[in-house]
Scaffold this motif. Structure first.
Motif, mmCIF file in Angstrom:
data_model
loop_
_atom_site.group_PDB
_atom_site.id
_atom_site.type_symbol
_atom_site.label_atom_id
_atom_site.label_comp_id
_atom_site.label_asym_id
_atom_site.label_seq_id
_atom_site.Cartn_x
_atom_site.Cartn_y
_atom_site.Cartn_z
ATOM 1 N N ALA A 161 2.902 -1.246 4.696
ATOM 2 C CA ALA A 161 3.963 -1.093 3.608
ATOM 3 C C ALA A 161 5.551 -1.200 3.464
ATOM 4 O O ALA A 161 5.342 -0.554 4.268
ATOM 5 C CB ALA A 161 3.263 0.093 1.866
ATOM 6 N N SER B 33 9.408 -0.598 2.357
ATOM 7 C CA SER B 33 10.261 -0.672 1.779
ATOM 8 C C SER B 33 11.415 -0.098 1.342
ATOM 9 O O SER B 33 11.586 0.560 2.087
ATOM 10 C CB SER B 33 9.960 0.856 0.644
ATOM 11 N N TYR C 208 1.046 -1.812 -3.879
ATOM 12 C CA TYR C 208 2.198 -1.323 -2.792
ATOM 13 C C TYR C 208 1.275 0.044 -2.052
ATOM 14 O O TYR C 208 0.964 0.690 -1.094
ATOM 15 C CB TYR C 208 3.169 -0.830 -3.130
ATOM 16 N N VAL D 68 2.740 -6.085 1.910
ATOM 17 C CA VAL D 68 3.724 -5.412 0.419
ATOM 18 C C VAL D 68 4.883 -5.053 0.838
ATOM 19 O O VAL D 68 5.164 -4.134 1.681
ATOM 20 C CB VAL D 68 2.821 -4.663 -0.327
ATOM 21 N N ALA E 59 -1.726 -0.999 0.119
ATOM 22 C CA ALA E 59 -1.102 -0.771 1.142
ATOM 23 C C ALA E 59 -1.102 0.469 2.315
ATOM 24 O O ALA E 59 -1.015 0.616 3.203
ATOM 25 C CB ALA E 59 -0.072 -1.782 1.231
ATOM 26 N N ALA E 60 -0.074 1.749 1.330
ATOM 27 C CA ALA E 60 0.399 2.696 1.895
ATOM 28 C C ALA E 60 -0.561 3.237 2.281
ATOM 29 O O ALA E 60 -0.826 4.460 3.530
ATOM 30 C CB ALA E 60 1.576 3.202 0.835
#
Length: 440
Positions: free
Chosen positions: A181, A183, A165, A26, A168-169
């Motif tokens: 994840a 970012s 997200y 993600v 996934a984290a």
């Protein structure tokens, strides 16, 4: 076999390393990060290296025309130097030298995806997709061949993308090798000149900049009624039993009869809301008996019940209630507001009361579903200038479930509630609490 080279120089090679070793990724990135180019080339490389018979890969956008406008030209441009490719403009597909096929799809036509299999797929702007596209169609399409998925987008509040997200984290932190994840806020890349970033920061609202360029899921759109920040602050506040004791207990009851929705009893005393009771697949009779037990245990001053699915419960409870101090109030969400000059209907009025209560220091129990439900609805104004809340069906489409918890909390604001010291001392105090008592 001669080496085949894609005319692409990765801007973020470390991202490609994660994509190649992780099945589900993600990727949350700011606007103009280069998500589409990265995703197209990742998909193209995976298709070229695929050794399975009839390899199948796809790029899915919220709408087919949007996906075509965003990704199709990139896909053709980067695939152009490859020998022997077959391009089909009507199908938006490319067949590569090894036989693998890449296609462009739109999530607005999920039937076009049904019955297919995929070795790899990219889902772009996931926040704008219906959750069923991933859950009911694409996940099964990846299952038989162990296919991979890349989710890309920019935050848009609470929706499928935010849920993917954070999930996934969580899995990544727990050591699950299948999920990652990533970012990338604008402060972590060189995709935009610093001067341009500062211009955007100055000229955009704080919410928009945080969402679009800082990848902040907690940033809200400017017309969201209750922000994630407000909900999170309320869930962090410590309990204050002494202050709560100065107020009567009110219970809100949102009734759902079977189906996927839940019946919820939400208790609130002043600035403190207590953990809700959640019932699923209960008949009205069962709900009424559970509610009666709740009334006997907590001795509320007032119970406000949703009229929509709750008429049977209301009749039963009124017939069975043995506590003369408890008032049963029937609340139609779509009825005229108590302040009709300000609110489109009772529902908009109650939800606005939640917002005002949170800003006054309201305390919420920690609950992820409640957090999402409260921070999702947006509002506008009708021709008469009255605040109108987003339709429940539109909210459910984004959340994947009804706002049962939040609606039950809203029902605790259905009638005016006054502190206990607003009533005259005994023996002149009314025997029964009057929720409609005038301000004192």
């Amino acid at each position: 076999m001669e080496a085949i080279e894609i005319p692409y120089t990765p801007r973020y090679p470390h991202v490609h390393e994660v994509l190649e070793r992780t099945r589900f990724v993600v990727l949350v990135a700011h606007r103009r990060f280069g998500k589409t180019v990265l995703a197209v080339n990742h998909l193209l490389k995976a298709a070229l290296l695929c050794r399975r018979e009839r390899g199948s890969f796809a790029y899915v956008g919220p709408f087919r025309n949007q996906a075509k406008a965003v990704a199709w030209d990139y896909l053709k441009a980067y695939a152009a130097p490859l020998p022997g490719i077959q391009i089909n403009e009507s199908e938006l597909s490319i067949v590569l030298p090894g036989g693998a096929r890449l296609r462009i799809f739109g999530a607005d036509n999920p039937d076009a995806l049904r019955g297919l299999y995929f070795d790899g797929i990219v889902l772009d702007e996931v926040a704008d997709m219906k959750p069923d596209v991933w859950e009911s169609i694409i996940q099964p399409a990846l299952a038989d061949r162990g296919g991979r998925a890349l989710f890309i987008g920019t935050p848009k509040g609470v929706n499928l993308f935010s849920q993917l997200y954070f999930r996934a984290a969580e899995l990544q932190a727990a050591g699950d090798p299948d999920w990652a994840a990533l970012s990338f806020p604008v402060t972590a890349t060189n995709a935009l000149p610093p001067a341009e970033v500062e211009r955007l920061r100055r000229e955009q609202s704080d919410n928009v900049f945080r969402q679009e360029f800082l990848c902040d899921f907690s940033a809200s759109t400017d017309n969201v009624l209750i922000t994630l920040d407000e909900v999170d602050a309320a869930m962090r506040r410590p309990a204050d039993p002494e202050a709560a004791a100065a107020w009567p207990l009110v219970i809100g009851v949102d009734v759902a009869r079977f189906g996927d929705d839940a019946t919820v009893f939400f208790r609130r005393r002043g600035l403190t809301a207590f953990p809700p009771n959640i019932l699923r697949k209960f008949s009205n009779v069962d709900v009424a008996h559970r509610l009666m037990a709740c009334i006997e245990e907590y001795r509320p001053a007032c119970v406000c019940i949703d009229q929509g699915q709750g008429t049977g419960v209301i009749d039963l409870v009124r017939a069975l209630v043995r506590n003369p101090e408890t008032v049963i109030v029937e609340v139609p969400f779509g009825s005229r507001a108590l302040k009709p000059e300000r609110f489109f209907n009772r529902r908009a009025e109650m939800w606005t009361s939640i917002r005002d209560w949170l800003r006054a220091g309201g305390r919420l129990p920690k609950n992820d579903a409640l957090r999402a439900e409260l921070s999702t609805p947006v509002y506008d104004y009708d021709a008469a200038g009255r605040l109108r809340l987003e339709a429940k069906d539109a909210i459910k489409e984004r959340l994947r479930h009804s706002t049962d918890l939040a609606d039950a909390l809203a029902l605790t604001f259905a009638v005016p509630v006054h502190p206990l010291d607003a009533f005259p001392p005994a023996p002149r105090r009314p025997r029964r609490y009057d929720p409609f008592a005038p301000d004192m």
